[in-house]
Each structure stands twice: as structure tokens, then as C-alpha cells.
Motif scaffolding. Structure first.
Motif, PDB file in Angstrom:
ATOM      1  N   ILE A  91     -28.222  11.715  11.087  1.00 18.37           N
ATOM      2  CA  ILE A  91     -27.487  10.774  10.240  1.00 18.37           C
ATOM      3  C   ILE A  91     -28.405  10.200   9.167  1.00 18.37           C
ATOM      4  O   ILE A  91     -28.024  10.076   7.999  1.00 18.37           O
ATOM      5  N   SER A  92     -29.624   9.884   9.531  1.00 14.37           N
ATOM      6  CA  SER A  92     -30.603   9.374   8.581  1.00 14.37           C
ATOM      7  C   SER A  92     -30.947  10.423   7.524  1.00 14.37           C
ATOM      8  O   SER A  92     -31.085  10.120   6.332  1.00 14.37           O
ATOM      9  N   ASP A  93     -31.087  11.673   7.942  1.00 13.07           N
ATOM     10  CA  ASP A  93     -31.377  12.755   6.996  1.00 13.07           C
ATOM     11  C   ASP A  93     -30.238  12.912   5.993  1.00 13.07           C
ATOM     12  O   ASP A  93     -30.480  13.120   4.792  1.00 13.07           O
ATOM     13  N   TYR A  94     -29.008  12.819   6.462  1.00 14.53           N
ATOM     14  CA  TYR A  94     -27.856  12.887   5.556  1.00 14.53           C
ATOM     15  C   TYR A  94     -27.879  11.712   4.580  1.00 14.53           C
ATOM     16  O   TYR A  94     -27.611  11.882   3.388  1.00 14.53           O
ATOM     17  N   GLY A  95     -28.226  10.534   5.065  1.00 11.62           N
ATOM     18  CA  GLY A  95     -28.341   9.368   4.183  1.00 11.62           C
ATOM     19  C   GLY A  95     -29.382   9.594   3.095  1.00 11.62           C
ATOM     20  O   GLY A  95     -29.182   9.214   1.939  1.00 11.62           O
ATOM     21  N   ALA A  96     -30.508  10.211   3.461  1.00  8.33           N
ATOM     22  CA  ALA A  96     -31.544  10.521   2.471  1.00  8.33           C
ATOM     23  C   ALA A  96     -31.019  11.529   1.449  1.00  8.33           C
ATOM     24  O   ALA A  96     -31.310  11.415   0.249  1.00  8.33           O
ATOM     25  N   HIS A  97     -30.239  12.502   1.900  1.00  6.02           N
ATOM     26  CA  HIS A  97     -29.615  13.474   0.994  1.00  6.02           C
ATOM     27  C   HIS A  97     -28.723  12.758  -0.014  1.00  6.02           C
ATOM     28  O   HIS A  97     -28.788  13.021  -1.218  1.00  6.02           O
ATOM     29  N   LEU A  98     -27.905  11.816   0.468  1.00  8.53           N
ATOM     30  CA  LEU A  98     -27.037  11.062  -0.440  1.00  8.53           C
ATOM     31  C   LEU A  98     -27.842  10.241  -1.439  1.00  8.53           C
ATOM     32  O   LEU A  98     -27.449  10.112  -2.599  1.00  8.53           O
ATOM     33  N   SER A  99     -28.976   9.702  -1.000  1.00 10.95           N
ATOM     34  CA  SER A  99     -29.831   8.935  -1.912  1.00 10.95           C
ATOM     35  C   SER A  99     -30.327   9.811  -3.051  1.00 10.95           C
ATOM     36  O   SER A  99     -30.365   9.373  -4.211  1.00 10.95           O
ATOM     37  N   VAL A 100     -30.691  11.039  -2.740  1.00 14.18           N
ATOM     38  CA  VAL A 100     -31.147  11.973  -3.775  1.00 14.18           C
ATOM     39  C   VAL A 100     -30.009  12.252  -4.762  1.00 14.18           C
ATOM     40  O   VAL A 100     -30.217  12.255  -5.981  1.00 14.18           O
ATOM     41  N   ILE A 101     -28.802  12.455  -4.241  1.00 16.33           N
ATOM     42  CA  ILE A 101     -27.638  12.720  -5.096  1.00 16.33           C
ATOM     43  C   ILE A 101     -27.362  11.510  -5.986  1.00 16.33           C
ATOM     44  O   ILE A 101     -27.160  11.642  -7.196  1.00 16.33           O
ATOM     45  N   ARG A 102     -27.351  10.318  -5.402  1.00 15.76           N
ATOM     46  CA  ARG A 102     -27.087   9.098  -6.173  1.00 15.76           C
ATOM     47  C   ARG A 102     -28.153   8.860  -7.240  1.00 15.76           C
ATOM     48  O   ARG A 102     -27.846   8.450  -8.348  1.00 15.76           O
ATOM     49  N   ASP A 103     -29.418   9.114  -6.890  1.00 13.14           N
ATOM     50  CA  ASP A 103     -30.505   8.903  -7.850  1.00 13.14           C
ATOM     51  C   ASP A 103     -30.413   9.865  -9.032  1.00 13.14           C
ATOM     52  O   ASP A 103     -30.822   9.523 -10.139  1.00 13.14           O
ATOM     53  N   ALA A 104     -29.893  11.072  -8.804  1.00 13.09           N
ATOM     54  CA  ALA A 104     -29.765  12.057  -9.879  1.00 13.09           C
ATOM     55  C   ALA A 104     -28.538  11.800 -10.749  1.00 13.09           C
ATOM     56  O   ALA A 104     -28.474  12.260 -11.887  1.00 13.09           O
ATOM     57  N   ALA A 105     -27.566  11.067 -10.223  1.00 10.49           N
ATOM     58  CA  ALA A 105     -26.327  10.803 -10.964  1.00 10.49           C
ATOM     59  C   ALA A 105     -26.589   9.822 -12.103  1.00 10.49           C
ATOM     60  O   ALA A 105     -27.547   9.047 -12.079  1.00 10.49           O
TER      61      ALA A 105
END
Length: 187
Positions: A91-105
Motif C-alpha cells: 500500500i505504501s509503494d502504491y502511495g509512492a507511485h501516486l506521488s510520482v504521478i502527482r508530482d509530474a502532473a
């Protein structure tokens, strides 16, 4: 992020492969329910047995970290979801993935974010207290969104912005970005 980035806990089998869905025999009929939830891979009733857990996203991303399942400590005769399995890693790894997506947006200006937050709050209050006013406001917003969306999508098309760049800016997949743009270009 919508359907383009729905996360879950995924599994790998002992041979390192990601299994397909588990189908459940519920008798005769044309509908056969299935699941890819991590806990159905418990080895019971002929199902595959998960060896490790990892983060997973509907965009195709899979977490690199693997969290082994200790089958010597897990019940063999009970559903896996009843066991005390620690899901915090995937779950934490998925959260980190979302952070990368949000930061690139594309980041919205702070004043626009504040304005949108205020509009959402006001509309929520109106929906409960004055639903007709809320619906009128939403109808007006729908018109503004359609017009502005058509202008913005048309400008992106005129500038020939690659769909990959649009997808990254919106924090979504290329397919979802294409659908989104087309909804404004061809209403």
C-alpha cells in the motif's frame, strides 16, 4: 486520478509470474464471477498460491519491492483475508507511485486551487440545503466547463501537443487523456 490509477495489492506466484483472475464456480449459468484480489490466491480449492505481495496500479505499474508470504505461519484451512497479513508495504509503494504521478502532473496555481475548494464546499452545502440552487449552479458550471474545455483541447490540438505529454500533465493514462480530449473536441 480516476480509473487510470486505481491501486491494489498484487501477488506473484512462486515462479515469479503474475497470475490471472481466479474464477469461482457458482453452478450453472453464463456468468462466472472472478477476482484478482490478493487474498483469493490462497492455494485452496485448486487456486494458485501467492508467494509474495507487491503494489499494483491499473495503469500497469507494479511495485519493485516484494513482500513474501510466510505460509508456515498462515492458516491453510481459512481464507487468506482472515489471516493477519501486513499489507502496509504494498500500500505504501502504491502511495509512492501516486506521488510520482502527482508530482509530474501540471500544478494548479494556489489561488485556483483555493477557488475550486471553495466552490466544492459551497456546492456541497447547497446540495443539502438548497438542492435546486445547487443544480442550477452545476448546470451553469457544465456549460462553462464545456466551452473552456473545448477551447483548451482545441488549443492543444492546434499546437500538436503529444498525447503522452497531455497524459502526464493530467496525471492519467494516454488512453484516458485521449478520451478526455475527444470529449471536448467532439461533444
Amino acid at each position: 486520478m480516476g480509473a487510470a490509477h486505481e491501486g491494489s495489492v498484487g501477488v506473484l506466484l512462486g515462479d515469479g509470474t503474475e497470475p490471472g483472475p481466479v474464477y469461482f464456480d457458482v453452478g450453472s449459468g453464463s456468468y462466472v464471477p472472478s477476482s484478482t484480489e490478493w487474498h483469493v490466491y490462497d492455494g485452496r480449492f485448486g487456486r494458485p498460491r501467492a508467494a509474495v505481495l507487491r503494489g499494483r496500479c491499473s495503469c500497469g505499474w507494479r511495485g519493485m519491492a516484494e513482500y513474501p508470504l510466510d505460509w508456515t505461519a498462515l492458516p491453510m484451512d481459512k481464507p487468506l483475508y482472515e489471516a493477519d497479513v501486513d499489507l502496509s508495504g504494498p500500500i505504501s509503494d502504491y502511495g509512492a507511485h501516486l506521488s510520482v504521478i502527482r508530482d509530474a502532473a501540471v500544478q494548479l496555481p494556489a489561488d485556483l486551487t483555493a477557488l475550486l475548494t471553495e466552490v466544492v464546499g459551497r456546492l456541497g452545502g447547497l446540495a443539502a440545503e438548497e438542492p435546486l440552487v445547487a443544480l442550477k449552479a452545476l448546470a451553469d458550471l457544465r456549460y462553462v466547463i464545456a466551452q473552456t474545455g473545448q477551447d483548451a483541447a482545441g488549443e492543444l490540438a492546434a499546437q500538436d501537443v503529444p498525447i503522452g505529454e497531455v497524459a502526464t500533465a493530467l496525471g492519467t493514462s494516454e488512453a484516458a487523456a485521449r478520451t478526455y480530449l475527444n470529449s471536448y473536441l467532439h461533444p
